[in-house]
Design an enzyme around this catalytic site. Sequence first.
Site, mmCIF file in Angstrom:
data_model
loop_
_atom_site.group_PDB
_atom_site.id
_atom_site.type_symbol
_atom_site.label_atom_id
_atom_site.label_comp_id
_atom_site.label_asym_id
_atom_site.label_seq_id
_atom_site.Cartn_x
_atom_site.Cartn_y
_atom_site.Cartn_z
ATOM 1 N N HIS A 27 0.843 -1.189 0.000
ATOM 2 C CA HIS A 27 0.000 0.000 0.000
ATOM 3 C C HIS A 27 0.879 1.240 0.000
ATOM 4 O O HIS A 27 2.088 1.159 0.145
ATOM 5 C CB HIS A 27 -0.978 0.015 1.195
ATOM 6 C CG HIS A 27 -0.361 0.378 2.521
ATOM 7 N ND1 HIS A 27 -1.100 0.828 3.599
ATOM 8 C CD2 HIS A 27 0.925 0.359 2.947
ATOM 9 C CE1 HIS A 27 -0.300 1.067 4.624
ATOM 10 N NE2 HIS A 27 0.925 0.784 4.266
ATOM 11 N N CYS A 37 5.729 6.553 4.236
ATOM 12 C CA CYS A 37 4.585 5.694 3.901
ATOM 13 C C CYS A 37 3.833 6.182 2.665
ATOM 14 O O CYS A 37 2.910 5.516 2.195
ATOM 15 C CB CYS A 37 3.637 5.578 5.083
ATOM 16 S SG CYS A 37 4.394 4.718 6.466
ATOM 17 N N HIS A 41 5.006 0.352 -0.396
ATOM 18 C CA HIS A 41 5.784 -0.610 0.397
ATOM 19 C C HIS A 41 4.846 -1.729 0.837
ATOM 20 O O HIS A 41 3.636 -1.623 0.681
ATOM 21 C CB HIS A 41 6.425 0.083 1.614
ATOM 22 C CG HIS A 41 5.412 0.691 2.526
ATOM 23 N ND1 HIS A 41 4.795 1.900 2.269
ATOM 24 C CD2 HIS A 41 4.865 0.230 3.673
ATOM 25 C CE1 HIS A 41 3.932 2.157 3.231
ATOM 26 N NE2 HIS A 41 3.947 1.165 4.101
ATOM 27 N N HIS A 43 3.539 -4.995 3.589
ATOM 28 C CA HIS A 43 3.418 -5.499 4.960
ATOM 29 C C HIS A 43 2.912 -6.931 4.911
ATOM 30 O O HIS A 43 2.222 -7.321 3.966
ATOM 31 C CB HIS A 43 2.369 -4.707 5.763
ATOM 32 C CG HIS A 43 2.706 -3.279 5.974
ATOM 33 N ND1 HIS A 43 3.641 -2.864 6.890
ATOM 34 C CD2 HIS A 43 2.243 -2.149 5.384
ATOM 35 C CE1 HIS A 43 3.725 -1.544 6.865
ATOM 36 N NE2 HIS A 43 2.885 -1.074 5.950
ATOM 37 N N HIS A 78 -1.672 -10.545 -1.537
ATOM 38 C CA HIS A 78 -0.830 -10.332 -2.713
ATOM 39 C C HIS A 78 -1.458 -9.330 -3.680
ATOM 40 O O HIS A 78 -1.477 -9.544 -4.902
ATOM 41 C CB HIS A 78 -0.490 -11.657 -3.414
ATOM 42 C CG HIS A 78 0.539 -12.458 -2.674
ATOM 43 N ND1 HIS A 78 0.267 -13.106 -1.493
ATOM 44 C CD2 HIS A 78 1.853 -12.664 -2.922
ATOM 45 C CE1 HIS A 78 1.364 -13.702 -1.058
ATOM 46 N NE2 HIS A 78 2.351 -13.438 -1.893
ATOM 47 N N GLU A 130 -0.042 -4.218 11.560
ATOM 48 C CA GLU A 130 0.659 -3.887 10.327
ATOM 49 C C GLU A 130 2.141 -4.180 10.437
ATOM 50 O O GLU A 130 2.806 -4.458 9.440
ATOM 51 C CB GLU A 130 0.441 -2.398 9.998
ATOM 52 C CG GLU A 130 0.955 -1.993 8.641
ATOM 53 C CD GLU A 130 0.727 -0.514 8.368
ATOM 54 O OE1 GLU A 130 -0.265 -0.189 7.710
ATOM 55 O OE2 GLU A 130 1.531 0.310 8.818
HETATM 56 ZN ZN LIG Z 1 2.493 0.765 5.447
#
Ligand SMILES: [Zn+2]
Length: 145
Positions: A27, A37, A41, A43, A78, A130
């Site tokens: 995201h 952010c 990137h 998670h 994914h 997260e």
């Molecule tokens: Zn993030």
Amino acid sequence: MIHQIYPQVSHDFQYELNKDMQIAAAHFIPHEAAGKCAQMHGHTYFVNITVAGNELDDSGFLVNFQQLKKIVHGKFDHTLMNDHKDMFNNVNANDFPTTEVVARKIAEIVQAHLDTLPNRPTCVQVFVRESPTSYVVYRPKAGKQ
Ligand SMILES: [Zn+2]
């Protein structure tokens, strides 16, 4: 998740079911205040969904665990969260794919499914971790998402 103790949610229902799942997803937060952010990137989200109710269905289920996984994990795993235009957008902060909003959207997806079940259970909590140090708990208000 053995390494995780989840926050408890108080309710008066007789049955409470919890479903854990891991979702690998990317995201980005389209806002300058997001700092790093704002760049895409990934998670591995740890999600715990809490469903409660007083009635079971014909199979003796509150809700089918596999179905919960299918509608949440199956949708987001994914993927790039921002690509889910039915869930997130780059315009309103209330619809950015922050952990808070991801938790709320998962609750909405789950409740929409629960509303189709004859025993009408309720999603009372969604926990989204997260990162090892950051998590959010979302608790829908009764009668309102
Ligand atoms: Zn993030």
